[in-house]
Design an enzyme around this catalytic site. Structure first.
Site, PDB file in Angstrom:
ATOM      1  CE1 TYR A   1      -4.566   0.187   0.593  1.00  0.00           C
ATOM      2  CE2 TYR A   1      -3.807   2.355   1.258  1.00  0.00           C
ATOM      3  CZ  TYR A   1      -4.815   1.513   0.866  1.00  0.00           C
ATOM      4  OH  TYR A   1      -6.087   1.994   0.751  1.00  0.00           O
TER       5      TYR A   1
ATOM      6  CE  LYS B   1      -1.064 -16.220  -1.249  1.00  0.00           C
ATOM      7  NZ  LYS B   1      -2.258 -17.083  -1.382  1.00  0.00           N
TER       8      LYS B   1
ATOM      9  CG  ASP C   1      -5.378 -17.658  -0.124  1.00  0.00           C
ATOM     10  OD1 ASP C   1      -4.738 -17.630   0.947  1.00  0.00           O
ATOM     11  OD2 ASP C   1      -4.999 -18.308  -1.116  1.00  0.00           O
TER      12      ASP C   1
ATOM     13  CG  ASP D   1      -7.906  -1.196   1.769  1.00  0.00           C
ATOM     14  OD1 ASP D   1      -8.819  -0.543   2.302  1.00  0.00           O
ATOM     15  OD2 ASP D   1      -7.691  -1.211   0.543  1.00  0.00           O
TER      16      ASP D   1
HETATM   17 MG    MG Z   1     -10.421   0.744   2.252  1.00  0.00          MG
END
Ligand code: MG
Ligand code: NAI
Length: 336
Positions: free
Chosen positions: A123, A172, A205, A229
């Site tokens: 991000y 991950k 996942d 997020d």
């Molecule tokens: Mg967001």
């Protein structure tokens, strides 16, 4: 009296900040709002999405209540939300998702608090073109020991303080072995310092599926920026949608309170936006200021209005009302 920077922001921002300041006013808390501009509206009006005066006001007062800010998709200026979180080192993004009374949802008794690392990860927005034709792009994920330690420690400290039973670390590390692998490694180092709190790790996942199949198994979650997020929007969906989940961005020297949702251009200016999400963010702000009684009074007013005056509530949660009718119902309850 508290001096607090208020950034109404873009889209539904004006409507929901007006609602929230009216509710805080009704409960009788003395706040001097220092109104500042940021985002697309500041870009259009002043040619700068993050004006110097706004930065100065935050530096001085260090507490911000912020509406959503529009970020152009693809081209255009970079996210001002991300810039503010990075500039003021607001490393903990805390996003609770708790089932509410009288909201129709297949998921009951969800009570999750998600800690999202707020300054790094994929991000970070460190991207570049590899070729001149702009047909090959790369993005860099950043994970450091210091930033991981502080967010994972914040999650465990929160769990300890609030008597929570479990911390789930989401990663991950099977694929992103260095970046999210480091995050997982640090989680495993920190967990034994909190023997009273159960620790587990899940791959992101599988986590997405587990949250939908059996969200009640989760308590405190800690994860990197992008996964946080995505999973926090998912968590919002479990408890009634983006209209009802607040959030806090907390650092050592400043704090900014904002909803999980964005500027909702599809409903902006229509008196339809649900102010609960920003209101719950403001309650996190009151708790940060140790105004626990005020926060509790407002929370119980919201619960009562949801329970007994559902018709006044906004339509996203099954009501028949508007931003204004819902706000008025909460204010009336607080004044009576
Ligand atoms: Mg967001
Ligand atoms: P969004 O969160 O604005 O909207 C997603 C959906 O949820 C829409 O259907 C919207 O109507 C609904 N919704 C959101 N908040 C609501 C509320 N309070 N009451 C009722 N319904 C609500 O996400 P979207 O459309 O992906 O993004 C719009 C803009 O917001 C983008 O420019 C994005 O960059 C920005 N954004 C800003 C954030 C922030 O300021 N922290 C966070 C997320 C997005």
């Amino acid at each position: 009296m508290y001096n607090i920077v208020l950034i109404p922001g873009d889209g539904i921002g004006t409507e929901i900040t007006e609602s929230v300041t009216a509710i805080l006013d009704a409960v009788g808390i003395d706040i001097n709002w220092i109104k500042c501009k940021a985002g697309e509206s500041a870009q259009n009006e002043l040619g700068n999405p993050l004006p110097e005066e706004t930065l100065e006001a935050i530096k001085e007062h260090r507490i911000v209540l912020k509406g959503p800010l529009t970020t152009p998709v693809g081209a255009g200026f970079r996210s001002i939300n991300v810039a503010l979180r990075q500039k003021f080192e607001l490393f903990s993004n805390i996003r609770p998702a708790k089932s509410l009374p009288n909201i129709d949802s297949p998921f009951r008794e969800v009570d999750i608090v998600l800690f999202r690392e707020n300054t790094q990860g994929l991000y970070f927005g460190k991207e570049h073109w590899v070729d001149e034709n702009e047909e090959h792009a790369e993005s860099i994920a950043v994970v450091t020991r210091d930033a991981s330690e502080r967010i994972i420690t914040a999650a465990f400290e929160y769990a300890k303080k609030h008597n929570r039973k479990k911390v789930s670390l989401i990663h991950k590390a099977n694929i992103l072995k260095l970046t999210t692998g480091l995050f997982l490694k640090i989680g495993k180092e920190i967990a034994p310092k909190y023997p009273e709190i159960e620790f587990e790790d899940l791959i992101v996942d599988n986590m997405a599926m587990q949250m939908v199949l059996n969200p009640q198994q989760f308590d405190v979650i800690v994860t990197t920026n992008l996964f946080g997020d995505i999973l926090s929007d998912l968590a919002s969906g479990l408890v009634g949608g983006l209209g009802v989940t607040g959030a806090a961005n907390i650092g050592d020297n400043a704090a900014m309170f904002e909803a999980v949702h964005g500027s909702a251009p599809d409903i902006a200016g229509q008196n339809k936006a649900n102010p609960t999400a920003l209101l719950f963010s403001a309650l996190m702000m009151l708790e940060y200021l140790e105004e626990f009684r005020m926060a509790e009074r407002i929370r119980s007013a919201v619960y009562t209005v949801l329970q007994d005056h559902k018709e006044e509530c906004t339509q996203d949660i099954g009501g028949k009302g508007t931003t204004k009718s819902y706000t008025d119902a909460i204010c009336k309850f607080l004044r009576d």
